[in-house]
Design a protein around this motif. Structure first.
Motif, PDB file in Angstrom:
ATOM      1  N   TRP A 312     -23.125  27.696 -35.732  1.00  0.00           N
ATOM      2  CA  TRP A 312     -24.269  27.375 -35.734  1.00  0.00           C
ATOM      3  C   TRP A 312     -24.922  26.861 -36.615  1.00  0.00           C
ATOM      4  N   SER A 313     -25.677  25.372 -36.840  1.00  0.00           N
ATOM      5  CA  SER A 313     -25.379  25.016 -37.957  1.00  0.00           C
ATOM      6  C   SER A 313     -27.846  24.321 -37.874  1.00  0.00           C
ATOM      7  N   SER A 314     -27.823  24.756 -39.733  1.00  0.00           N
ATOM      8  CA  SER A 314     -29.269  24.709 -39.495  1.00  0.00           C
ATOM      9  C   SER A 314     -29.986  24.153 -41.121  1.00  0.00           C
ATOM     10  N   LEU A 315     -28.690  25.222 -41.988  1.00  0.00           N
ATOM     11  CA  LEU A 315     -29.184  25.212 -43.407  1.00  0.00           C
ATOM     12  C   LEU A 315     -28.026  24.371 -44.015  1.00  0.00           C
ATOM     13  N   LEU A 316     -29.212  24.279 -45.562  1.00  0.00           N
ATOM     14  CA  LEU A 316     -28.070  23.239 -45.969  1.00  0.00           C
ATOM     15  C   LEU A 316     -26.702  23.904 -46.717  1.00  0.00           C
ATOM     16  N   GLU A 317     -27.012  24.910 -47.373  1.00  0.00           N
ATOM     17  CA  GLU A 317     -26.397  26.062 -47.927  1.00  0.00           C
ATOM     18  C   GLU A 317     -26.742  27.277 -47.479  1.00  0.00           C
ATOM     19  N   PRO A 318     -25.814  27.510 -46.911  1.00  0.00           N
ATOM     20  CA  PRO A 318     -26.134  29.090 -46.257  1.00  0.00           C
ATOM     21  C   PRO A 318     -26.007  30.272 -46.623  1.00  0.00           C
ATOM     22  N   ARG A 319     -26.708  31.132 -47.102  1.00  0.00           N
ATOM     23  CA  ARG A 319     -26.256  32.690 -48.200  1.00  0.00           C
ATOM     24  C   ARG A 319     -26.574  32.821 -47.499  1.00  0.00           C
ATOM     25  N   ALA A 320     -26.210  35.136 -48.308  1.00  0.00           N
ATOM     26  CA  ALA A 320     -26.778  35.257 -47.617  1.00  0.00           C
ATOM     27  C   ALA A 320     -26.740  36.991 -48.766  1.00  0.00           C
ATOM     28  N   SER A 321     -27.564  37.740 -48.689  1.00  0.00           N
ATOM     29  CA  SER A 321     -27.225  38.822 -50.122  1.00  0.00           C
ATOM     30  C   SER A 321     -27.083  40.644 -49.650  1.00  0.00           C
ATOM     31  N   THR A 322     -26.021  41.150 -50.246  1.00  0.00           N
ATOM     32  CA  THR A 322     -25.603  42.172 -49.287  1.00  0.00           C
ATOM     33  C   THR A 322     -26.667  43.024 -49.207  1.00  0.00           C
ATOM     34  N   VAL A 323     -26.744  43.860 -48.008  1.00  0.00           N
ATOM     35  CA  VAL A 323     -28.002  44.601 -47.687  1.00  0.00           C
ATOM     36  C   VAL A 323     -27.046  46.099 -47.647  1.00  0.00           C
ATOM     37  N   PRO A 324     -27.385  47.327 -47.678  1.00  0.00           N
ATOM     38  CA  PRO A 324     -26.873  48.644 -47.674  1.00  0.00           C
ATOM     39  C   PRO A 324     -26.803  48.335 -46.189  1.00  0.00           C
TER      40      PRO A 324
END
Length: 475
Positions: A312-324
């Motif tokens: 799936w593509s939409s974000l230029l620089e996809p990132r994610a934060s660590t979530v408990p």
């Protein structure tokens, strides 16, 4: 024609049927609309019909706009849901373009967010103790039983300290300087960023006094930039910057049993819980700075590894934060550093894209189908994912280096060190309704890494310039 006398001025000037005297302009009888007959010519009837029709069209148009959410505010374009993970497919489907996604119809309407009522602020953290080190700390994490914490230092050592006293209990020399720590199942630690391989430390054997050969294993994955473990039994997946590879490690010996090569740089991996089984997100940059990146969805336990995946593509620089795990759900929260957007993402459902505030560096889910985004400019932005709008901003009082969400999902700790080489010496805790700073703590010059214990009542902040680790506690 006979005339009558005006009852007010007495002049004989009023004609039969008149209602006003032409001399003094006084009303002879009150004007009446009810019961009177109005006559129209042919042209008048046409104009009347056109007027009524125009009013109906306006009213109908207003009703349509109101039903679509366009009356009184803008509604962002709908996006198509990410593709469901295929049961078997060796080829990677082409990523959809951002323009196509923005013009496509949404299959389901999002559920309205219902923020919880105003409540008392969560219990505030307080400084419990400060532990001095002889080397700058790079990263740290708390053991599952919260009896120990582990510190990765700039001199290439990994250290174990008792949480109650702060005393150093063990020190290990690593085969290179690492850049980060990741906790793995069964009490193991992975050290990121070592160019010669991935060091994995068995903390139980290490603390029992075993020889390095018994507790330290170097997996043949060079330059690891992220590690994720999911499923039961857990599957460990490593993303590496060397060759843009994702490698799966299986069994207690963490033996490589499959890998995927990607044509663009990998920025991270993130687990995605699902009722259909654990999924893994691989976040890729675009081929060029102006091209969108990709979010790859795959089953980490599938055989062969990567045989079933979707893009799936939409974000230029996809990132994610660590979530408990305790604060997560079946929806991952991604953010885009290039376009300052935040997105709720889940397999088979409509992604919801909302503004994130300037220069996002972290994003966390918040109660009521909302998100809190931490920006490098020194603001926390509260966002409604359903309404796709910013609800509030909170000034942090400094430049954030890192942030972490507590396990219960209602407190965010932000280290305000000012980046890797900053001199900021405070850490703030965000929480409450409305969102606000509930405590500000002195945690040492260069505060840049925060870690929260599994139960959420303890937190650690590493300060590189001050060479200290600050232990925070709350009731």
């Amino acid at each position: 024609m006979s005339k009558t006398k005006c009852p007010r001025c007495g002049t004989l000037t009023i004609r039969p049927g008149a209602t006003k005297c032409p001399s003094c302009r006084a009303w002879v009888s009150s004007p009446k609309l009810a019961g009177s007959r109005v006559q129209f010519g042919a042209l008048g009837l046409v104009l009347l019909a056109a007027g009524l029709g125009g009013f109906g069209m306006l009213a109908g148009g207003a009703a349509v706009l109101a039903s679509q959410g366009r009356l009184g505010g803008k509604r962002p374009p709908a996006t198509t849901p990410p593709p469901a993970l295929p049961t078997s497919s060796a080829a990677l489907p082409p990523a959809a373009s951002a323009s196509a996604l923005s013009s496509a119809s949404a299959s389901t309407a999002p559920t309205a967010d219902t923020p919880p009522p105003a409540a008392e602020a969560p219990a505030a953290f307080a400084v419990a103790t400060t532990i001095r080190l002889d080397a700058p700390p790079i990263d740290l994490t708390v053991a599952d039983d919260e009896a120990m914490f582990f510190v990765l230092c700039e001199d290439g050592t990994l250290r174990a300290h008792a949480l109650d006293s702060g005393a150093e209990k063990a020190r290990a020399r690593l085969p290179g300087k690492g850049t980060g720590l990741r906790r793995l199942p069964a009490g193991r630690l992975a050290v990121l960023g070592v160019s010669t391989g991935l060091p994995v430390v068995n903390t139980a054997s290490w603390l029992s006094g075993a020889a390095p050969a018994a507790y330290l294993k170097k997996v043949d994955v060079k330059g690891a930039l992220d590690v994720a473990a999911s499923g039961d039994p857990p599957v460990v997946v490593v993303a590496t910057s060397q060759g843009s590879r994702v490698v799966r490690l299986a069994g207690p010996e963490l033996t490589a049993d499959g890998e995927i090569l990607f044509p663009t740089p990998i920025r991270g991996v993130a687990p995605l819980p699902s009722s259909a089984g654990a999924r893994l997100l691989v976040l890729l940059d675009g081929r060029a700075p102006t091209e969108p990146g990709s979010v790859i969805v795959l089953d980490p336990a599938a055989k062969p590894f990567g045989g079933a995946r979707a893009a799936w593509s939409s974000l230029l620089e996809p990132r994610a934060s660590t979530v408990p795990p305790a604060a997560s759900s079946e929806r991952a929260l991604l953010f885009d550093r290039a376009t300052a957007k935040v997105m709720g993402f889940s397999v088979g459902a409509e992604p919801r894209l909302a503004p994130a505030g300037p220069q996002p560096i972290a994003a966390f889910p918040w109660p009521g189908d909302r998100a809190v985004v931490i920006g490098a400019a020194g603001e926390a932005t509260l966002v409604s994912l359903e309404r796709r709008e910013v609800l509030a901003t909170v000034a942090l009082g400094g430049v954030p280096s890192s942030a972490v969400l507590s396990p219960e999902g209602r407190t965010i700790l932000v280290a305000l060190g000012g980046g890797p080489r900053g001199k900021g010496a405070t850490t703030v805790a965000l929480g409450g309704e409305p969102l606000r700073i509930v405590s500000t703590l002195q945690t040492g010059e260069g505060s840049h890494v925060v870690s929260v214990a599994p139960r959420g009542r303890l937190a650690l902040v590493a300060a590189a310039s001050a060479r200290v680790v600050t232990v925070l506690r709350r009731p």
